[in-house]
Structure formats: structure tokens, C-alpha cells
Scaffold this active site. Structure first.
Site, PDB file in Angstrom:
ATOM      1  N   LYS A   1      61.743-115.267  72.824  1.00 58.86           N
ATOM      2  CA  LYS A   1      60.473-114.799  73.473  1.00 58.86           C
ATOM      3  C   LYS A   1      59.535-114.570  72.394  1.00 58.86           C
ATOM      4  CE  LYS A   1      58.386-110.597  74.517  1.00 58.86           C
ATOM      5  NZ  LYS A   1      57.058-111.247  73.994  1.00 58.86           N
TER       6      LYS A   1
ATOM      7  N   GLY B   1      58.603-107.396  63.959  1.00 57.35           N
ATOM      8  CA  GLY B   1      57.302-106.709  64.640  1.00 57.35           C
ATOM      9  C   GLY B   1      57.219-105.251  64.079  1.00 57.35           C
ATOM     10  N   SER B   2      56.865-104.291  64.956  1.00 58.60           N
ATOM     11  CA  SER B   2      56.524-103.089  64.484  1.00 58.60           C
ATOM     12  C   SER B   2      57.715-102.084  64.347  1.00 58.60           C
ATOM     13  CB  SER B   2      55.539-102.320  65.335  1.00 58.60           C
ATOM     14  OG  SER B   2      56.046-101.997  66.721  1.00 58.60           O
TER      15      SER B   2
ATOM     16  N   VAL C   1      58.983-100.446  67.748  1.00 52.04           N
ATOM     17  CA  VAL C   1      59.741-101.454  68.705  1.00 52.04           C
ATOM     18  C   VAL C   1      60.983-101.843  68.035  1.00 52.04           C
ATOM     19  CG1 VAL C   1      59.424-103.757  69.703  1.00 52.04           C
ATOM     20  CG2 VAL C   1      57.373-102.375  69.694  1.00 52.04           C
ATOM     21  N   GLY C   2      61.088-102.003  67.021  1.00 56.11           N
ATOM     22  CA  GLY C   2      62.182-102.275  65.984  1.00 56.11           C
ATOM     23  C   GLY C   2      63.251-101.087  66.431  1.00 56.11           C
TER      24      GLY C   2
ATOM     25  N   GLU D   1      62.936-107.237  61.070  1.00 51.24           N
ATOM     26  CA  GLU D   1      61.887-107.115  60.013  1.00 51.24           C
ATOM     27  C   GLU D   1      60.702-106.655  60.574  1.00 51.24           C
ATOM     28  OE1 GLU D   1      60.955-107.935  56.859  1.00 51.24           O
ATOM     29  OE2 GLU D   1      62.927-108.899  57.143  1.00 51.24           O
TER      30      GLU D   1
ATOM     31  N   CYS E   1      52.629-108.828  57.315  1.00 46.50           N
ATOM     32  CA  CYS E   1      53.548-107.811  56.734  1.00 46.50           C
ATOM     33  C   CYS E   1      53.777-107.626  55.600  1.00 46.50           C
ATOM     34  CB  CYS E   1      54.800-107.533  57.653  1.00 46.50           C
ATOM     35  SG  CYS E   1      55.838-109.121  57.757  1.00 46.50           S
TER      36      CYS E   1
ATOM     37  N   GLU F   1      50.609 -98.559  58.224  1.00 47.31           N
ATOM     38  CA  GLU F   1      50.345-100.207  58.140  1.00 47.31           C
ATOM     39  C   GLU F   1      49.030-100.189  58.788  1.00 47.31           C
ATOM     40  OE1 GLU F   1      53.225-102.697  60.094  1.00 47.31           O
ATOM     41  OE2 GLU F   1      52.935-104.192  58.180  1.00 47.31           O
TER      42      GLU F   1
HETATM   43  C1  UN1 Z   1      55.094-111.858  57.764  1.00 41.67           C
HETATM   44  O1  UN1 Z   1      53.901-111.561  57.558  1.00 41.67           O
HETATM   45  O2  UN1 Z   1      55.465-111.658  58.871  1.00 41.67           O
HETATM   46  O3  UN1 Z   1      55.181-114.372  52.255  1.00 41.67           O
HETATM   47  C2  UN1 Z   1      55.461-113.234  57.079  1.00 41.67           C
HETATM   48  C3  UN1 Z   1      54.355-114.515  53.132  1.00 41.67           C
HETATM   49  C4  UN1 Z   1      54.786-115.592  54.314  1.00 41.67           C
HETATM   50  C5  UN1 Z   1      55.404-114.781  55.313  1.00 41.67           C
HETATM   51  C6  UN1 Z   1      55.030-113.811  55.997  1.00 41.67           C
HETATM   52  N1  UN1 Z   1      55.257-116.747  53.773  1.00 41.67           N
HETATM   53  O4  UN1 Z   1      53.118-113.906  52.997  1.00 41.67           O
END
Ligand code: UN1
Length: 495
Positions: A171, A224-225, A228-229, A246, A280, A381
Site C-alpha cells: 500500500k 511514517g508517523s 500511525v506506527g 520506521e 525523516c 517533527e
Molecule cells: C527517509 O527520509 O525516510 O538518508 C529516508 C537519507 C535517505 C533516506 C531517507 N537515503 O536521507
């Protein structure tokens, strides 16, 4: 009109509903996608479950060959994929090309891994007996991906899941569905058998929850956030599904008084405003030693004001829009919060509407100075082009500040003193630490993930992601032709 792909067939959502995806730079329509319901997830899971036996028994090097073909096809279609991605979610072309490359690298890594998927052989405590371990696929994997890396992150998840012999219900985010559709087309062209990969478009509340509750899904990978995680972990915990999470970050870059300031400046700009701050791993805090604070802020603001903002398909642009109007509203809300908290707005702080940008969701690179660790803009964040500057007296304080967050994904220190650099590496609480490099830019063959609320202990990338998508089977073979009792008939005794 885009479709779901279930059991080897492109099809609409059963309810017939759709959603419209807009190009965040122009406000134009990218396409219409199925707004699926749990009944579509049920079909996809049934198809993946049926395909599992054949796929999991296909020799690993054969599965690896399909990943090689996928990598080659992505390489051949790199420009097209990058352009689709830029229109889908707004990143500038230089970055979407990089994103596609990360997917290609992941496919090639998997191709190599297919011929070295080592278990272990281990000595037994008993004579004429050997022990070994095998990796075994888990079953149907539910993969839920975000919009900010619409090629790389689905590849991080789908490729290791598939190479390991699992089948997939995928998804993608509603904010990057066209890139996901193209990836699945390439997987089909690479020769993935019917039913092995299924894509379901739709909302997290409907499709995501249906994946987490489905009894025939055995492993979930979500990026994601945090809210939600947590929700997915709660639901999937009821049926003891494995889940790899993650989640967010509030990544800091420390700049010490002995740092190469020009280098630290390039790092901060790339880390904070690359991908419009929507990673992230984005640098959302710079933590400056008092001795270089004023000079560095000056350098930073001058350069941030010069970043070229615009439609990412124009090669000369350096920063694209926020992914949606909603995301830009979140950024604006945090800018208001920062002002109310008493931080000083050094640049930006408003939408960017010049020239062709008026129909898109652009926001100026924004820097707050005078930020203190208790402020919300230092803790939460934002996922946008907003950088908070904090001033510290020494390295101990810098480490205390960088750790003062619920997250722990990426971190960076610009420094020359090697002893202090090693002290920082040892004391920073993060899954990833860079010395003299920005907080963004992880390479696909190394573990990727974070501590604290950034995740639940799993890692994507490299060899570690294969732990997410495999069970371990331990096998003992006793060729002594008699009953040997472990712990009782052992020949080893310590006096
Ligand atoms: C993300 O922002 O979820 O290290 C992944 C990095 C990228 C991956 C980011 N290679 O900024």
C-alpha cells in the site's frame, strides 16, 4: 485512470471509488487512483497467500535474477521514473534521480545476496551431531510506504521481502501513488509471477488498518508517523504479527568551534532544505558552539535566502514544494508556534508564491534562532523547510541538547578533534551518526533506523532488513545412531 494490481490483474476498487492526486508544484491533476476498501485488501491477501508456495520454493538465485532485471529496468527507465516522481510529490529532479538510484542499488544488493544467503553451521556439544540454521520466508508481507522517498522506500521493503521468498501486499502513500504504480509495472516486466506482488491504493485508515488486522498477513513493514506506527503496532500485536516501524526524527547537526565552517554550512543547507525538509533524516536542529554561533548563523541565513525554489522539473531549481496543502499548513502552524514561543525568525516564515509558484504548495526556507530545548520547534517533527538554531557552551551541552528529544534517527557532528568526535559518537543516542557529513544521505547497504520513538528496534537496509523478512530455522542432525541427550550426555565438563 490508475488501478490496483491483484492476482496478476489491474482492477478498480470494488466500490468503484477513486481519489485524485495533485501535482504539488502546479496544483494540476496527476491522476485518479482507486480508493480501496478492506474487501480489496482481502482479495490481495488471498492472491498473495496462494502464490506463496510457488514463490517461496523458487530457488533464491532465480528470485535474485528477477531483482537484477528490476534493477536493470529501473536504470533504463531512470529518467522517466524520476520525472513521474517529481510530478507525484514535488522533489527536484536531481533528488528524484537519486531516489530512483537508491532503489536500483537495493535491487543489485539483493541480486548479490541471493547467492550468499548464508545460514550458519555450528558445532554441537555432542559427538556425531551437527547443527545449522536456515533463513525461511515468513508468508505474506504487508508493506506500507510513505511519499517522501516513493521509489527508494518501496524498494527497501519490497525487494528484501520478495528475495526472501515472501509475497507482498503493497500500500503506497496517497501522496505518491503514480511512482508506486510505475514500480509495480517494472516488477511485472521483470518477471514477477502472478499474485506475488499486489498493490492496493487508498487511505491508511481503511487499507492500512485492514492490512494490520488481516489474519493471513504475517509481517508488516511501515514507514511514517509515530501515531500511525503506534496504532499499527497495537492492532498487529493482537495477532502477534511481526512489525518493523520506521518513524519520525528530530535530527540535529552539532557544529563545534574547531569545525570547517564552510563544510558545516553545506551540510546544514543540504540536510535542512534538501527534499524541502521532508525526510525523516532531515536536519531540523543545528546546535552551534557559542564561539562560532553568530558567524555561522550569518552564513546560513545568507545562503538559505538564495536557494532557488520552484517546479522540480526545471533543472535549475534547488527546492520543490511541500507535498500538499495540508503539509504546508502544518509548516505554517509550526512557524506560528515558534514565533509565539519567542524564537527569532531569521529568514523565511511564509509561503513562496512568486512566478509560476502561486498554484503550488511552496514555502520559503525558514530559520529560527534563539531556540531553546524546551520549545516545541526544538522537539517536534515538522517535516518541512524549518530549521531551529540552538546555542551551546561546549560539547557536553551539545550532546545533552541533541539527545533531548523523543526521537533518535540521524545525527551529525562537524568537528576536527578526533577524541571529541569519538566521545560524541559514543554518547549520541541515535541509530545513525555522521562525522563531518550531514544527517541525510544513508547508503542502502548499511542498516537504517533509529532508537527511542523512531522505531521498534528493527533496521531497514543492508543485511539487517533480511532479519525483518525471515524466520530462523535451527536444524540438528544426529548421525551417531543412538539417543544422545543434550546437557546430560555431554562430554564437556568444567572443573
Ligand atoms: C527517509 O527520509 O525516510 O538518508 C529516508 C537519507 C535517505 C533516506 C531517507 N537515503 O536521507
Amino acid at each position: 485512470m490508475y488501478k490496483n494490481y491483484i492476482n496478476g490483474k489491474w482492477q478498480d476498487a470494488k466500490c468503484g471509488k477513486t481519489f485524485t492526486k495533485l501535482n504539488p508544484a502546479t496544483g494540476e491533476e496527476v491522476g485518479k487512483f482507486p480508493l480501496s476498501e478492506p474487501e480489496d485488501v482481502n482479495d490481495a491477501v488471498a492472491s498473495a497467500k496462494k502464490a506463496f508456495k510457488g514463490w517461496s520454493r523458487t530457488p533464491l538465485p532465480t528470485r535474485g535474477d528477477i531483482m537484477l532485471k528490476l534493477g536493470n529496468l529501473m536504470l533504463k527507465n531512470k529518467e522517466e521514473l524520476a520525472r513521474i516522481e517529481t510530478q507525484d510529490m514535488g522533489k527536484v529532479l536531481k533528488e528524484t534521480r537519486g531516489d530512483v538510484q537508491e532503489g536500483i542499488d537495493t535491487a543489485y544488493y539483493a541480486f548479490g545476496e541471493a547467492r550468499r544467503f548464508f545460514g550458519k553451521t555450528v558445532p554441537s556439544e555432542l559427538p556425531d551431531k551437527i547443527c545449522m540454521t536456515f533463513h525461511r520466508p515468513i508468508g505474506v508481507a504487508g508493506l506500507i510506504s510513505p511519499w517522501n522517498f516513493p521509489a527508494a522506500i518501496p524498494c527497501w521493503k519490497m525487494i528484501p521481502a520478495l528475495l526472501s521468498g515472501n509475497t507482498v501486499v503493497f500500500k503506497p502513500s496517497r501522496e505518491a501513488p503514480a511512482t508506486a504504480a510505475k514500480l509495480v509495472e517494472l516488477l511485472i516486466e521483470a518477471g514477477i509471477p502472478e499474485g506475488v506482488v499486489n498493490i492496493i491504493h487508498g487511505a491508511g485508515t481503511n487499507v492500512g488498518e485492514a492490512i494490520a488486522t488481516h489474519p493471513d498477513i504475517s509481517v508488516i513493514s511501515f514507514t511514517g508517523s509515530v501515531p500511525v506506527g503506534k496504532r499499527l503496532a497495537e492492532i498487529s500485536g493482537k495477532s502477534l504479527k511481526r512489525i518493523s516501524l520506521e518513524l519520525g526524527g528530530k535530527n540535529g547537526q552539532i557544529v563545534m568551534d574547531d569545525a570547517d565552517l564552510e563544510l558545516a554550512l553545506e551540510g546544514a543547507l543540504w540536510g535542512a532544505f534538501g527534499t524541502t525538509g521532508q525526510r525523516c533524516t532531515a536536519t531540523s536542529r543545528v546546535i552551534l558552539h557559542k564561539a562560532i554561533h553568530d558567524k555561522f548563523v550569518d552564513m546560513l541565513v545568507k545562503r538559505a535566502n538564495k536557494i532557488k525554489i520552484g517546479y522540480g522539473l526545471d533543472e535549475s531549481m534547488e527546492m520543490g514544494p511541500c507535498v500538499s496543502e495540508k503539509q504546508r499548513d502544518i509548516v505554517a502552524k509550526y512557524v506560528d508556534i515558534g514565533k509565539k514561543e519567542g524564537a527569532k525568525l531569521a529568514c523565511g516564515g511564509e509561503p513562496y508564491t512568486e512566478g509560476n509558484c502561486k498554484n503550488g504548495f511552496f514555502y520559503r526556507p525558514t530559520i529560527f534562532t534563539g531556540v531553546t530545548p524546551d520549545m516545541r520547534i526544538a522537539k517536534e517533527e515538522i517535516f518541512g523547510p524549518v530549521l531551529s538554531v540552538l546555542k551551546v557552551n561546549d560539547l557536553d551541552e551539545a550532546i545533552k541538547v541533541i539527545n533531548d528529544t523523543e526521537y533518535g534517527l540521524s545525527s551529525s557532528v562537524y568537528i576536527k578533534d578526533v577524541n571529541n568526535a569519538m566521545k560524541a559518537v559514543a554518547e549520541i543516542e541515535a541509530g545513525i551518526t555522521y562525522i563531518n557529513a550531514p544527517t541525510i544521505g544513508a547508503e542502502c547497504h548499511l542498516p537504517f533506523g533509529g532508537v527511542k520513538n523512531t522505531g521498534n528496534g528493527h533496521r531497514e537496509g543492508g543485511w539487517t532488513v533480511y532479519e525483518v523478512f525471515n524466520e530462523t530455522q535451527t536444524v540438528y542432525i544426529d548421525y551417531s545412531a543412538k539417543l544422545q541427550r543434550a546437557q546430560i550426555d555431554t562430554t564437556v565438563t568444567l572443573k
